[in-house]
Design a protein around this motif. Structure first.
Motif, PDB file in Angstrom:
ATOM      1  N   SER A  68       0.669  -1.090   0.026  1.00 18.82           N
ATOM      2  CA  SER A  68       0.127  -0.064   0.184  1.00 18.82           C
ATOM      3  C   SER A  68       0.623   1.829   0.162  1.00 18.82           C
ATOM      4  O   SER A  68       0.303   2.536   0.006  1.00 18.82           O
ATOM      5  N   LEU A  71       0.270   2.373  -3.457  1.00 17.89           N
ATOM      6  CA  LEU A  71      -0.726   3.523  -3.867  1.00 17.89           C
ATOM      7  C   LEU A  71      -0.799   4.638  -2.761  1.00 17.89           C
ATOM      8  O   LEU A  71      -1.129   6.110  -3.133  1.00 17.89           O
ATOM      9  N   PHE A  72      -0.527   4.617  -1.388  1.00 26.79           N
ATOM     10  CA  PHE A  72      -0.233   5.481  -0.447  1.00 26.79           C
ATOM     11  C   PHE A  72       0.656   6.333  -1.201  1.00 26.79           C
ATOM     12  O   PHE A  72       0.349   8.144  -1.402  1.00 26.79           O
ATOM     13  N   ALA A  75      -0.963   8.880  -4.165  1.00 28.23           N
ATOM     14  CA  ALA A  75      -1.903   9.337  -3.629  1.00 28.23           C
ATOM     15  C   ALA A  75      -1.810  10.930  -2.697  1.00 28.23           C
ATOM     16  O   ALA A  75      -2.182  11.980  -2.934  1.00 28.23           O
ATOM     17  N   SER A  88      -7.518   5.761   5.629  1.00 28.92           N
ATOM     18  CA  SER A  88      -6.685   5.024   6.199  1.00 28.92           C
ATOM     19  C   SER A  88      -7.616   4.418   7.672  1.00 28.92           C
ATOM     20  O   SER A  88      -7.657   3.496   7.676  1.00 28.92           O
ATOM     21  N   ILE A 204      -4.210   9.305 -11.108  1.00 30.85           N
ATOM     22  CA  ILE A 204      -3.550   8.713 -10.839  1.00 30.85           C
ATOM     23  C   ILE A 204      -2.841   8.180 -11.422  1.00 30.85           C
ATOM     24  O   ILE A 204      -1.780   7.695 -10.905  1.00 30.85           O
ATOM     25  N   TRP A 205      -2.699   7.016 -12.589  1.00 30.97           N
ATOM     26  CA  TRP A 205      -1.773   6.547 -13.348  1.00 30.97           C
ATOM     27  C   TRP A 205      -1.041   7.708 -13.010  1.00 30.97           C
ATOM     28  O   TRP A 205       0.164   6.750 -13.698  1.00 30.97           O
ATOM     29  N   LEU A 208       1.074   7.055 -10.455  1.00 27.64           N
ATOM     30  CA  LEU A 208       1.831   5.623 -10.575  1.00 27.64           C
ATOM     31  C   LEU A 208       2.764   5.510 -11.100  1.00 27.64           C
ATOM     32  O   LEU A 208       3.979   4.862 -11.055  1.00 27.64           O
ATOM     33  N   ARG A 347       7.227  10.201  -3.512  1.00 29.77           N
ATOM     34  CA  ARG A 347       6.670   8.665  -4.185  1.00 29.77           C
ATOM     35  C   ARG A 347       8.547   8.131  -4.034  1.00 29.77           C
ATOM     36  O   ARG A 347       7.934   6.936  -3.735  1.00 29.77           O
ATOM     37  N   SER A 350       8.112   6.362  -0.149  1.00 31.49           N
ATOM     38  CA  SER A 350       6.902   5.300  -0.633  1.00 31.49           C
ATOM     39  C   SER A 350       7.988   4.350  -1.150  1.00 31.49           C
ATOM     40  O   SER A 350       7.522   3.370  -0.263  1.00 31.49           O
TER      41      SER A 350
END
Length: 403
Positions: A68, A71-72, A75, A88, A204-205, A208, A347, A350
């Motif tokens: 996750s 994802l987070f 996001a 969350s 979001i793509w 990502l 990112r 993360s």
């Protein structure tokens, strides 16, 4: 511009309330495993399950936490961070309740995956949400303080967890998370203001896809993957230690707690010396030095476990140099990884956590089938992962590009 943006627009009282709420969410997420760990050696008998099945409840949490992060992290660079955090927590609290009422190891493993998946948001968002509340100098100090708070949780949460387990049973450790999580969720809705990051993306793509750019950046990957192996080697042992101490060292929760306090203590001491050491060596040199200390520590622990009956104190002392090595190289590695890709801060952070928790899950899962066979499995996991950490370090010598 973020609505959580300017420190001059936030009163001191409001700033404290925001920080306490965000940091508490992160602390609760970190405590979700540390409270539970003292119960783990006794769970096979409680559930009538194998050691491997119970250890898998630790693996699934780490795996959910790792997955996750992607994802987070995306996001948090795209949407209102306030509602990402609140969302969350809306999952984390019920997932913790599911853990508390699980009647089998399989159900608990699934619940732990959901718990880990939702717990990772606070780790990804803490720094991006708190940093704008201060000017640059005070932000560095605040983040260092938060890092210190995070570091002591593994030492003190097991103490509370062991007492709760002895008094009320393993389920109570998850009920504590639920009881603390409900008011924290309410506070997040009320206290935390909107925090919309600056972004030209509307989907979001594309965000990502930025992870693929990071994966192709050799220098960043060298720092990030090496850090992941380094931390993963320790966490694989930390997650296995309660069962090893009970099964092979005639110890119990108290001995595990003592080991954790020792390891966290030397880690903090080592981490706090890095500022002075970097007057004499570079950050990259500190990473290499820390890594070699970890390899030596893991090798010594493996030899000790293979040749002698292992006492819990000897086991704890064997892990001390590894924690020193992590303290020396951990902050330097994380910082240098972010510096390698300054345009991808959230990112990048993360992805580093993804590697750390993902490799911790792999290491814990790999050790689990061998826990009955002796303590050598812990030393072997440490040694393999510290060697792997060293093996990818040559990538940091690549000239940094601009991803």
């Amino acid at each position: 511009m973020s609505q959580l943006d300017s420190s001059s627009q936030v009163s001191p009282t409001t700033r404290i309330a925001i920080i306490v709420t965000i940091v508490a969410a992160n602390m609760l997420a970190l405590a979700a495993t540390d409270l539970y760990l003292p119960s783990v050696p006794y769970m096979p008998e409680i559930f009538g399950a194998s050691i491997e099945a119970v250890q898998f409840t630790l693996v699934t949490f780490s795996a959910g936490f790792a997955i996750s992060q992607i994802l987070f992290g995306a996001a948090g660079d795209l949407w209102n961070r306030r509602w990402v955090l609140v969302g969350s927590l809306f999952v984390f609290v019920p997932a913790s309740l599911w853990c508390a009422v699980s009647g089998t190891a399989e159900s608990l493993a699934l619940a732990r995956f959901a718990q880990g998946f939702s717990a990772s948001a606070s780790a990804a968002l803490t720094v991006p949400m708190i940093k704008p509340l201060f000017d640059e100098a005070r932000a560095v100090h605040a983040i260092s303080v938060i890092g210190g708070i995070d570091a002591i949780i593994p030492a003190f949460a097991p103490i509370l967890g062991a007492w709760i387990f002895s008094q009320f049973g393993w389920e109570a450790n998850f009920w504590v998370i639920v009881i603390a999580g409900v008011p924290l969720l309410i506070a997040a809705v009320i206290v935390v203001p909107d925090d919309r990051p600056e972004s030209h993306h509307t989907s979001i793509w594309p965000v990502l896809m930025g992870f693929f750019t990071l994966l192709k950046h050799k220098r960043f990957m060298g720092y990030a993957v090496s850090h992941g192996f380094s931390l993963g080697g320790l966490l694989a042992v930390v997650f296995s230690a309660p069962t090893l101490i009970v099964t092979h060292m005639d110890g119990g929760p108290a001995e595990y707690v003592y080991s954790q306090i020792m390891w966290v203590g030397v880690f903090l001491v080592a981490a706090n010396t890095t500022g002075r050491l970097m007057r004499r060596v570079t950050a990259d040199q500190l990473i290499w030095i820390g890594n070699w200390i970890q390899i030596a520590s893991a090798l010594a622990l493996l030899v000790y476990a293979l040749l002698f009956p292992v006492h819990w104190l000897g086991f704890a002392l064997g892990g001390v140099p590894y924690c020193i090595g992590l303290g020396l190289r951990g902050g330097a590695g994380f910082s240098r990884a972010i510096d390698a890709v300054p345009a991808y801060g959230a990112r990048a952070s993360s992805l580093i956590i993804f590697f750390s928790m993902g490799l911790s899950a792999i290491g814990t899962g790999a050790v689990a089938p061998f826990l009955d066979n002796g303590v050598w499995s812990a030393g072997a996991a440490m040694l393999i992962m510290s060697i792997a950490a060293l093996a990818v370090l040559p990538l940091i010598k690549e000239k940094a590009g601009s991803p």
